[in-house]
Enzyme design. Structure first.
Site, short mmCIF file in Angstrom:
data_model
loop_
_atom_site.label_atom_id
_atom_site.label_comp_id
_atom_site.label_asym_id
_atom_site.label_seq_id
_atom_site.Cartn_x
_atom_site.Cartn_y
_atom_site.Cartn_z
N CYS A 149 71.31 76.04 33.82
CA CYS A 149 70.61 74.76 33.96
C CYS A 149 69.67 74.77 35.16
CB CYS A 149 71.62 73.62 34.09
SG CYS A 149 72.96 73.95 35.26
N HIS A 188 72.07 67.71 39.02
CA HIS A 188 71.70 68.47 40.22
C HIS A 188 70.42 67.85 40.77
CE1 HIS A 188 74.41 71.71 38.98
NE2 HIS A 188 73.72 71.96 37.89
P1 NAD Z 1 83.01 74.19 28.45
O1 NAD Z 1 84.26 74.65 29.10
O2 NAD Z 1 82.65 72.75 28.50
O3 NAD Z 1 83.00 74.64 26.93
C1 NAD Z 1 83.34 75.93 26.52
C2 NAD Z 1 84.10 75.85 25.21
O4 NAD Z 1 84.37 77.17 24.73
C3 NAD Z 1 85.44 75.15 25.34
O5 NAD Z 1 85.58 74.25 24.24
C4 NAD Z 1 86.46 76.29 25.26
O6 NAD Z 1 87.69 75.87 24.70
C5 NAD Z 1 85.74 77.26 24.33
N1 NAD Z 1 86.21 78.63 24.40
C6 NAD Z 1 87.04 79.21 25.30
N2 NAD Z 1 87.24 80.52 25.00
C7 NAD Z 1 86.51 80.78 23.90
C8 NAD Z 1 86.30 81.93 23.10
N3 NAD Z 1 86.90 83.10 23.39
N4 NAD Z 1 85.47 81.85 22.03
C9 NAD Z 1 84.87 80.69 21.72
N5 NAD Z 1 85.03 79.55 22.44
C10 NAD Z 1 85.84 79.60 23.51
O7 NAD Z 1 81.86 75.09 29.09
P2 NAD Z 1 80.31 74.74 29.18
O8 NAD Z 1 80.09 73.89 30.38
O9 NAD Z 1 79.83 74.26 27.88
O10 NAD Z 1 79.71 76.16 29.54
C11 NAD Z 1 79.44 77.12 28.54
C12 NAD Z 1 78.42 78.10 29.07
O11 NAD Z 1 77.23 77.37 29.35
C13 NAD Z 1 78.79 78.82 30.36
O12 NAD Z 1 78.21 80.11 30.35
C14 NAD Z 1 78.12 77.98 31.42
O13 NAD Z 1 77.85 78.69 32.60
C15 NAD Z 1 76.85 77.60 30.71
N6 NAD Z 1 76.21 76.38 31.20
C16 NAD Z 1 76.93 75.28 31.53
C17 NAD Z 1 76.29 74.17 32.03
C18 NAD Z 1 77.05 72.94 32.44
O14 NAD Z 1 76.61 72.24 33.32
N7 NAD Z 1 78.15 72.62 31.84
C19 NAD Z 1 74.90 74.16 32.14
C20 NAD Z 1 74.17 75.27 31.73
C21 NAD Z 1 74.84 76.40 31.26
#
Ligand code: NAD
Length: 337
Positions: free
Chosen positions: A140, A220
């Site tokens: 992000c 942020h």
């Molecule tokens: P999150 O924890 O909200 O969601 C992740 C989901 O994946 C959960 O539902 C979890 O149960 C599931 N999961 C766990 N193990 C798994 C597997 N082996 N296979 C498939 N699904 C699985 O996380 P998020 O915040 O959505 O983050 C996901 C990615 O996006 C990360 O790389 C993070 O760095 C990136 N990201 C997050 C944000 C943010 O602010 N939340 C912003 C930009 C990028």
């Protein structure tokens, strides 16, 4: 129609799934979840096919009374491209599965650059993802910086970027990050990981970033200083930024004085989940002093990468060029700020 599967249905995955479902040239084949919870319940209510991300946990869905369409392997096999939105570092472990079925995959910013063929930002390097098998949509904060850097570099030239990132401590539903009451320089030493990450998109850019974490969940906030190669008036920079579809230059008269009112604005506008897909640059913060440009921007961590994922799907599939894809994505999502 591009057939898309989403593996990992949390903060990012559920938003990407909705954005894909809204595209006229894409079909959401289904989403994979590790466990039954409120998000699984909503996915099924929306009519999304739900797959078990971990085959051993199928029974847990059955016990919760949630109907599964199958296991994640089936989703991966059926998909033209998979969006991996598993937690940071977990996507790397899923890569083998995508390779087994020869399905190209998008990963998120929490994965290492070394995992993929290219890092991606639609405005900055769309074509580098064409035909790639493994693409990382940058985080992000990096997305927010790349969107800003691209037009400033093109319009005014950049000698050096200095950015201080005031980072939210957790997302709204991340109860494991709180309750919190602290302000953490993170890391204490220069640089934060964001500067090197921006260089995965702009290898030649001079950039130093500092990071702080604060007890907030809304957005942020970036404090930006860019030394330019030219000496534009602030108004010229404001106009150049206002021309960008994913930069919202907040007019002073709206009276948006921080993340709270910005979020309220998004909710009033009927944005799903109060999402703010654009960088939000405070118009009156844009100032120049000779070659130095200053501004503040807010980045909605949970949603700015969502349109970028949609564009990365088209880039990988080679179905559209950057301009056409960005326009299509914006229109289908209703990006009107
Ligand atoms: P999150 O924890 O909200 O969601 C992740 C989901 O994946 C959960 O539902 C979890 O149960 C599931 N999961 C766990 N193990 C798994 C597997 N082996 N296979 C498939 N699904 C699985 O996380 P998020 O915040 O959505 O983050 C996901 C990615 O996006 C990360 O790389 C993070 O760095 C990136 N990201 C997050 C944000 C943010 O602010 N939340 C912003 C930009 C990028």
């Amino acid at each position: 129609m591009l057939q898309v599967g989403v593996n990992g249905y949390g903060t990012i995955g559920k938003r990407v799934a909705d954005a894909v479902a809204a595209q006229p040239d894409m079909e959401l084949l289904g989403v994979a979840k590790t466990r039954p919870n409120f998000e699984a319940e909503r996915a099924v209510k929306k009519g999304y096919r739900l797959f078990a991300a971990v085959p051993e946990r199928v029974e847990r869905f059955e016990e919760a009374g949630i109907d599964l369409a199958g296991e994640v392997e089936e989703l991966v096999e059926e998909s033209d491209v998979v969006v991996d939105a598993a937690p940071s570092g977990i996507g790397a472990g899923n890569r083998e599965l995508y390779e087994e079925y020869d399905t190209p995959a998008l990963y998120q910013g929490g994965e290492e650059e070394a995992l993929v063929d290219t890092s991606f930002n639609a405005r900055s390097n769309f074509s580098e993802a064409t035909g790639a098998d493994h693409v990382r949509v940058v985080s992000c904060n990096t997305t927010g910086l790349a969107r800003l850097v691209a037009p400033i570099e093109e319009g005014f030239g950049i000698e050096k970027v200095r950015a201080t990132l005031v980072r939210r401590g957790g997302d709204t539903a991340q109860s494991d990050r709180g309750p919190i009451n602290d302000v953490l320089p993170d890391p204490i030493g220069l640089p934060s990981h964001h500067g090197p990450d921006v260089k995965t998109i702009f290898p030649d850019l001079e950039i130093d970033t500092l990071g702080l974490k604060v007890p907030a969940t809304l957005t942020h906030t970036h404090s930006i200083n860019i030394t330019l190669e030219s000496e534009p008036e602030a108004e010229e920079v404001r106009e150049a930024l206002a021309d960008e579809s994913r930069l919202f230059v907040i007019p002073e008269w709206l009276g948006i004085d921080g993340s709270g009112s910005l979020k309220e604005f998004a909710l009033d506008a009927g944005r799903p989940r109060g999402d703010i897909w654009e960088n939000c640059v405070w118009g009156e913060s844009i100032a120049t002093r000779g070659k130095d440009l200053y501004l503040f921007q807010a980045i909605h961590q949970e949603s700015d990468v969502v349109p970028e994922n949609v564009d990365a799907l088209r880039a990988v599939a080679g179905t559209e060029d950057a301009t056409t894809s960005i326009e299509r994505t914006n229109e289908a999502m209703g990006m009107d700020f």
